[in-house]
Motif scaffolding. Structure first.
Motif, PDB file in Angstrom:
ATOM      1  N   VAL A  47      13.265  41.763  56.391  1.00 20.42           N
ATOM      2  CA  VAL A  47      14.262  42.708  56.869  1.00 20.42           C
ATOM      3  C   VAL A  47      14.628  42.324  58.303  1.00 20.42           C
ATOM      4  O   VAL A  47      13.743  42.130  59.144  1.00 20.42           O
ATOM      5  CB  VAL A  47      13.760  44.168  56.837  1.00 20.42           C
ATOM      6  CG1 VAL A  47      14.776  45.085  57.505  1.00 20.42           C
ATOM      7  CG2 VAL A  47      13.524  44.629  55.414  1.00 20.42           C
ATOM      8  N   LEU A  48      15.934  42.225  58.578  1.00 16.59           N
ATOM      9  CA  LEU A  48      16.421  41.873  59.905  1.00 16.59           C
ATOM     10  C   LEU A  48      17.240  43.041  60.447  1.00 16.59           C
ATOM     11  O   LEU A  48      18.242  43.439  59.866  1.00 16.59           O
ATOM     12  CB  LEU A  48      17.278  40.609  59.840  1.00 16.59           C
ATOM     13  CG  LEU A  48      16.599  39.387  59.207  1.00 16.59           C
ATOM     14  CD1 LEU A  48      17.543  38.190  59.220  1.00 16.59           C
ATOM     15  CD2 LEU A  48      15.303  39.038  59.919  1.00 16.59           C
ATOM     16  N   ASP A  49      16.796  43.581  61.563  1.00 22.62           N
ATOM     17  CA  ASP A  49      17.367  44.794  62.143  1.00 22.62           C
ATOM     18  C   ASP A  49      17.728  44.518  63.602  1.00 22.62           C
ATOM     19  O   ASP A  49      16.856  44.271  64.434  1.00 22.62           O
ATOM     20  CB  ASP A  49      16.332  45.929  62.042  1.00 22.62           C
ATOM     21  CG  ASP A  49      16.830  47.265  62.548  1.00 22.62           C
ATOM     22  OD1 ASP A  49      17.840  47.296  63.277  1.00 22.62           O
ATOM     23  OD2 ASP A  49      16.202  48.288  62.226  1.00 22.62           O
ATOM     24  N   GLY A  50      19.015  44.560  63.917  1.00 22.64           N
ATOM     25  CA  GLY A  50      19.468  44.270  65.271  1.00 22.64           C
ATOM     26  C   GLY A  50      19.376  45.437  66.226  1.00 22.64           C
ATOM     27  O   GLY A  50      19.880  45.353  67.356  1.00 22.64           O
ATOM     28  N   GLY A  51      18.750  46.525  65.807  1.00 20.68           N
ATOM     29  CA  GLY A  51      18.611  47.682  66.677  1.00 20.68           C
ATOM     30  C   GLY A  51      19.784  48.635  66.614  1.00 20.68           C
ATOM     31  O   GLY A  51      19.923  49.523  67.461  1.00 20.68           O
TER      32      GLY A  51
END
Length: 417
Positions: free
Chosen positions: A133-137
């Protein structure tokens, strides 16, 4: 589903063979959406599922249809030859790069990670269930979705979390990708069914210490909750907006996907994103056109926005699609949403989540639901659970031989008693 399907590797289901199409980051061009719709119409039953990890599934195919499907999707760049096809499980915030609140654009990391997985010599030993999972904030907070390893950007840096307790900070995109691949390679080396929670944290820490640009994180990140975004959503640095359309119980048909492709090509930027909250997002639309398309979407089979904002319904394939299920979970879920649209006074005053599973396994997601309905193991019927998750349902508050859409609203109305 005992084994994770892919394009060539199909899963046998009650309604025929099932293929899973992985579009890393959940991004599809209009042409790729059309190719998927065409494959579902020609090779399958016309039913297309949107999964909780933003993949697409074509249902109802004959056994042995994998090669024909691979040929179709390869031409659209939606198929990767070899074992990497089933092992590119990368979930990205659908608004990555366009969310005004985002700290870091994760799209370059997604592309590099996907390329690294495609070319990795060890990829065949990695569990097909292994996920990133990639979460840029940004506001969506997709890192709240469980995964083997997550990369999350925050004001204090970009953190990598594996197994819930291995936390490091990556200096740049290159070191971030290298760390993610190092964790996956460590799991692959431990055995084909190994996930990060099976590994000794010291082994993961040791593997990460060898990655340049990675250091121990100074402090843990605060916990965030997934925030689904629906309707018209502002885009960073643009007067145009994104249109996030709710998909009823995660199920599309050929006509719905073709319509999405047409709108994407005519009114948007030519690509769309699949969201892990059962929605499809079209980008770069004028405000007026997005409002018009939102109104049209209900007639095309999408859930009315006023319903979706108050009522989330997740459902497994149910008895029509899974041999384990005794109850028609997917059909009941659609009936609940249709009843809410026809009789909106039934909607609860605050947003609620309903989870329907045709058997006790609780497929379709692990999140806690305000109302959880589980099909029985040995005989027809449902058990009702309040404020429960499939992993911890607790004692049932009600048991019923059959459940209608009206029964679901009755159970919701009494959930506080």
């Amino acid at each position: 589903m005992a084994d994770c399907p892919g394009v060539l590797h199909l899963a046998a289901m009650a309604d025929g063979a099932l293929a899973r199409i992985r579009a890393p980051g959940g991004r599809l061009s209009a042409a790729q959406a059309r190719a998927t719709a065409g494959a579902a119409a020609t090779l399958g039953s016309g039913v297309i599922d949107l999964t909780s990890r933003a993949n697409l599934q074509i249902r109802g195919m004959p056994e042995g249809a994998g090669p024909a499907l691979a040929a179709r999707l390869s031409a659209a760049d939606l198929f990767v030859e070899g074992p990497a096809d089933r092992r590119r499980n990368i979930l990205l915030d659908p608004f990555s790069g366009l969310d005004p609140e985002e700290v870091r654009d994760m799209r370059p990391i997604t592309a590099s990670l996907d390329e690294g997985l495609r070319s990795a010599s060890w990829i065949g030993a990695l569990s097909p269930k292994f996920s990133f999972v990639l979460d840029g904030g940004g506001r969506s907070a997709v890192a709240a979705i469980s995964s083997d390893v997550s990369c999350r950007a925050a004001a204090q840096g970009t953190m990598i979390i594996a197994a819930g307790d291995v936390l490091v900070e990556a200096a740049d995109d290159q070191s971030c990708v290298a760390a993610l691949l190092a964790i996956a390679q460590t799991a692959a080396a431990a055995g084909p069914q190994t996930r990060t929670h099976d590994l000794d944290p010291r082994i993961l820490t040791s593997a990460l210490q060898a990655v340049p640009g990675v250091r121990q994180a100074p402090e843990p990140l605060a916990t965030r909750e997934l925030t689904p975004r629906l309707g018209l959503v502002p885009q960073r640095g643009s007067e145009r907006v994104a249109l996030s359309l709710p998909v009823p119980v995660g199920r599309l048909d050929v006509a719905m996907l073709e319509w999405l492709a047409d709108v994407t090509a005519l009114d948007g930027e030519g690509w769309l994103a699949l969201a892990p909250w059962s929605a499809v997002v079209i980008f770069g639309m004028s405000h007026a056109v997005a409002e018009a398309r939102l109104a049209q979407s209900v007639g095309r089979g999408f859930t009315p926005l006023g319903v979706a904002e108050r009522l989330t319904v997740v459902a497994c394939a149910g008895s029509g699609g899974c041999s384990r299920a005794r109850e028609p979970a997917k059909e009941l879920g659609r009936e609940v949403l249709e009843l809410a649209a026809a009789e909106p006074w039934r909607l609860p005053p605050a947003a609620v989540r309903v989870h329907l599973s045709g058997c006790p396994r609780g497929c379709a997601g692990a999140a806690t639901a305000d109302l959880l309905l589980l099909g029985a193991e040995e005989s027809p019927g449902w058990s009702a659970h309040r404020a429960a998750s499939p992993r911890a349902p607790g004692e049932p508050v009600d048991r019923r031989g059959a459940v209608s859409a009206r029964d679901v609203f009755e159970l919701l109305a009494h959930r506080g008693r």
